[in-house]
Design a protein around this motif. Structure first.
Motif, PDB file in Angstrom:
ATOM      1  N   SER A   1      37.715  46.201  39.631  1.00 44.18           N
ATOM      2  CA  SER A   1      38.676  46.005  38.106  1.00 44.18           C
ATOM      3  C   SER A   1      39.726  45.361  38.398  1.00 44.18           C
ATOM      4  N   ILE A   2      39.968  43.879  37.916  1.00 43.41           N
ATOM      5  CA  ILE A   2      41.322  43.274  37.785  1.00 43.41           C
ATOM      6  C   ILE A   2      42.288  43.740  36.589  1.00 43.41           C
ATOM      7  N   VAL A   3      42.939  44.375  36.789  1.00 39.80           N
ATOM      8  CA  VAL A   3      44.301  44.019  35.110  1.00 39.80           C
ATOM      9  C   VAL A   3      45.031  42.996  35.518  1.00 39.80           C
ATOM     10  N   PHE A   4      45.273  42.223  34.634  1.00 37.43           N
ATOM     11  CA  PHE A   4      45.943  41.268  34.306  1.00 37.43           C
ATOM     12  C   PHE A   4      47.130  41.698  33.886  1.00 37.43           C
ATOM     13  N   PRO A   5      48.373  40.757  34.006  1.00 38.36           N
ATOM     14  CA  PRO A   5      49.788  41.729  33.864  1.00 38.36           C
ATOM     15  C   PRO A   5      50.037  41.435  32.636  1.00 38.36           C
ATOM     16  N   ASP A   6      50.654  42.605  32.179  1.00 39.15           N
ATOM     17  CA  ASP A   6      50.931  42.868  30.792  1.00 39.15           C
ATOM     18  C   ASP A   6      49.858  44.194  30.442  1.00 39.15           C
ATOM     19  N   GLN A   7      49.204  44.242  30.577  1.00 41.12           N
ATOM     20  CA  GLN A   7      48.200  44.778  30.350  1.00 41.12           C
ATOM     21  C   GLN A   7      48.074  46.382  30.546  1.00 41.12           C
ATOM     22  N   ILE A   8      47.862  46.732  28.938  1.00 42.97           N
ATOM     23  CA  ILE A   8      48.421  48.285  28.822  1.00 42.97           C
ATOM     24  C   ILE A   8      47.492  49.236  30.050  1.00 42.97           C
ATOM     25  N   ASN A   9      47.731  49.812  31.171  1.00 46.04           N
ATOM     26  CA  ASN A   9      46.576  50.142  32.120  1.00 46.04           C
ATOM     27  C   ASN A   9      46.921  51.943  32.281  1.00 46.04           C
ATOM     28  N   PHE A  10      45.889  52.525  32.250  1.00 46.07           N
ATOM     29  CA  PHE A  10      46.196  53.850  33.540  1.00 46.07           C
ATOM     30  C   PHE A  10      45.192  54.082  34.216  1.00 46.07           C
ATOM     31  N   ILE A  11      44.991  55.114  35.568  1.00 45.98           N
ATOM     32  CA  ILE A  11      43.653  55.526  36.562  1.00 45.98           C
ATOM     33  C   ILE A  11      43.552  56.524  35.440  1.00 45.98           C
ATOM     34  N   SER A  12      42.760  58.077  35.793  1.00 49.57           N
ATOM     35  CA  SER A  12      42.715  59.133  35.999  1.00 49.57           C
ATOM     36  C   SER A  12      40.780  59.034  36.181  1.00 49.57           C
ATOM     37  N   ASN A  13      40.843  60.583  36.754  1.00 50.23           N
ATOM     38  CA  ASN A  13      39.165  61.545  37.339  1.00 50.23           C
ATOM     39  C   ASN A  13      38.838  60.714  38.890  1.00 50.23           C
ATOM     40  N   LEU A  14      39.654  60.985  39.537  1.00 52.27           N
ATOM     41  CA  LEU A  14      39.384  60.119  40.635  1.00 52.27           C
ATOM     42  C   LEU A  14      38.741  61.668  41.191  1.00 52.27           C
ATOM     43  N   SER A  15      37.393  61.076  41.973  1.00 50.81           N
ATOM     44  CA  SER A  15      36.372  62.132  42.780  1.00 50.81           C
ATOM     45  C   SER A  15      36.769  62.151  43.705  1.00 50.81           C
ATOM     46  N   SER A  16      37.015  63.317  44.601  1.00 52.40           N
ATOM     47  CA  SER A  16      37.861  63.634  45.817  1.00 52.40           C
ATOM     48  C   SER A  16      37.030  63.293  47.497  1.00 52.40           C
ATOM     49  N   ASP A  17      36.184  62.573  47.055  1.00 53.72           N
ATOM     50  CA  ASP A  17      35.278  61.530  47.260  1.00 53.72           C
ATOM     51  C   ASP A  17      35.411  60.284  47.246  1.00 53.72           C
ATOM     52  N   LEU A  18      36.804  59.570  47.094  1.00 49.38           N
ATOM     53  CA  LEU A  18      36.837  58.391  46.267  1.00 49.38           C
ATOM     54  C   LEU A  18      37.345  57.101  47.419  1.00 49.38           C
ATOM     55  N   LYS A  19      36.336  56.361  48.146  1.00 48.89           N
ATOM     56  CA  LYS A  19      37.521  55.255  48.641  1.00 48.89           C
ATOM     57  C   LYS A  19      37.612  53.985  48.437  1.00 48.89           C
ATOM     58  N   ALA A  20      38.348  54.079  48.395  1.00 50.04           N
ATOM     59  CA  ALA A  20      39.087  52.142  47.579  1.00 50.04           C
ATOM     60  C   ALA A  20      39.775  51.597  48.159  1.00 50.04           C
ATOM     61  N   LYS A  21      40.028  50.669  47.542  1.00 43.57           N
ATOM     62  CA  LYS A  21      41.034  49.538  48.239  1.00 43.57           C
ATOM     63  C   LYS A  21      41.502  48.491  46.877  1.00 43.57           C
ATOM     64  N   ILE A  22      42.918  48.848  47.302  1.00 39.54           N
ATOM     65  CA  ILE A  22      44.169  47.999  45.833  1.00 39.54           C
ATOM     66  C   ILE A  22      44.757  46.665  46.764  1.00 39.54           C
ATOM     67  N   ILE A  23      44.813  45.576  45.684  1.00 36.85           N
ATOM     68  CA  ILE A  23      45.250  44.095  45.991  1.00 36.85           C
ATOM     69  C   ILE A  23      46.234  44.248  44.726  1.00 36.85           C
ATOM     70  N   LEU A  24      47.516  43.927  45.013  1.00 36.59           N
ATOM     71  CA  LEU A  24      48.547  43.492  44.233  1.00 36.59           C
ATOM     72  C   LEU A  24      48.476  42.266  44.507  1.00 36.59           C
ATOM     73  N   PHE A  25      48.946  41.509  43.485  1.00 34.22           N
ATOM     74  CA  PHE A  25      49.364  39.666  43.799  1.00 34.22           C
ATOM     75  C   PHE A  25      50.186  39.335  42.598  1.00 34.22           C
ATOM     76  N   GLU A  26      51.102  38.362  42.634  1.00 35.50           N
ATOM     77  CA  GLU A  26      51.532  37.357  41.971  1.00 35.50           C
ATOM     78  C   GLU A  26      50.764  37.058  40.759  1.00 35.50           C
ATOM     79  N   GLU A  27      50.898  36.701  39.814  1.00 38.82           N
ATOM     80  CA  GLU A  27      50.343  35.986  38.574  1.00 38.82           C
ATOM     81  C   GLU A  27      50.302  34.060  39.266  1.00 38.82           C
ATOM     82  N   VAL A  28      51.648  33.527  40.052  1.00 35.56           N
ATOM     83  CA  VAL A  28      51.623  32.327  40.886  1.00 35.56           C
ATOM     84  C   VAL A  28      50.079  32.524  41.927  1.00 35.56           C
ATOM     85  N   LEU A  29      49.349  33.417  42.118  1.00 36.19           N
ATOM     86  CA  LEU A  29      48.017  32.974  43.058  1.00 36.19           C
ATOM     87  C   LEU A  29      47.007  32.934  42.677  1.00 36.19           C
TER      88      LEU A  29
END
Length: 292
Positions: free
Chosen positions: A71-99
């Motif tokens: 999932s990619i969330v764009f700047p200024d899109q309203i969002n939130f996460i929920s219902n994380l499973s106990s076996d969740l394995k995930a990675k996060i990348i945050l980056f500036e709009e210039v990229l």
């Protein structure tokens, strides 16, 4: 209710972070509490799910993410996460709009830019595509953990390659993007609509600005988003009404004038004609959704 805007520089986990335009880490290193409440970001937020499940709500849509989904969330899109499973394995990348590949997408890849943010909000990849994407993500994460001047530039390229790969993937999943007629007009219409929706609400205005007839504009919007031009205009207004009802402290009167309505009763009439409920009823309904 005030809407919190999360900033990239609040994730300065080490000294080098202040000079970096990206962050990359496992989800357990994310301040989950911030992301479990409705908010906006001043940066792009990418969630890559390797195992387990997690829900992410972006604007009014809820996406159920599991293995091999991104999932990619764009700047200024309203969002939130929920219902994380106990076996969740995930990675996060945050980056500036210039990229982001915005210059490329505005020019030689403009046909790919149709409804791009909506299409990138949830991506289900084939296993091989996901493995390739994950390799790039792991390379980005490795560089983040030990950045050098050269490696930072490498990470910028890896992020762009990752994004372009996703864009190519959704290009194959959405046949409408293959049509080479009038994408540029639709893109121009959406851009103009985002700039002018508070003051300009007629199909005739947008058609004239684009140098086409209202009939032609309707044909183009139906082809690209399955709705008439007037419905696209009204839905853009409704989207902003919902945002301000839920995430601002403005009164209904202030919202009405802020969005170009002649009076609160005009706002009330518009909302009721579209949603069969009053602004107050809509506000209560949205509060239940976002504060559940």
């Amino acid at each position: 209710m005030d809407l919190k805007r999360l900033k990239l520089n609040q994730y300065n986990q080490k000294l080098e972070d202040k000079n970096l335009s990206f962050r990359a880490f496992d989800i357990e290193n994310l301040n989950i509490s911030d992301y479990q409440k409705p908010h906006k970001n001043d940066h792009f937020f990418i969630l890559i799910v390797e195992k387990g499940k997690i829900d992410i709500q972006i604007e009014e849509k809820v996406f159920n993410l599991k293995s091999e989904k991104i999932s990619i969330v764009f700047p200024d899109q309203i969002n939130f996460i929920s219902n994380l499973s106990s076996d969740l394995k995930a990675k996060i990348i945050l980056f500036e709009e210039v990229l982001f590949c915005s210059d490329i997408l505005k020019n030689e890849l403009s046909p790919y830019n149709v409804n791009l943010s909506a299409n990138l909000n949830c991506n289900a990849l084939h296993i091989d595509e996901f493995k390739n994407a994950l390799v790039l993500v792991e390379n980005i994460q490795t560089i983040y953990n030990s950045p050098t001047l050269v490696k930072k530039e490498q990470a910028r390229f890896f992020i762009k390659i990752f994004l372009l790969g996703l864009i190519e993937s959704i290009h194959g999943q959405h046949p409408i993007l293959h049509q080479k007629t009038n994408q540029h007009v639709y893109i121009a219409f959406k851009k103009l609509l985002n700039e002018q929706f508070k003051s300009q609400r007629t199909v005739q205005y947008y058609a004239a600005e684009l140098g086409i007839t209202p009939k032609k504009l309707n044909e183009i919007t139906k082809k690209h988003c399955s709705e008439t031009a007037i419905n696209a205009i009204h839905n853009r207004i409704l989207k902003e009404i919902k945002r301000q009802l839920l995430f601002s402290d403005l009164s209904h009167k202030e919202i009405a004038f802020n969005l170009g309505f002649s009076s609160p009763s005009a706002l009330n009439k518009f909302v009721k004609s579209k949603l069969k409920e009053t602004p107050t009823e809509l506000q209560n309904e949205l509060s239940q959704i976002y504060n559940a």
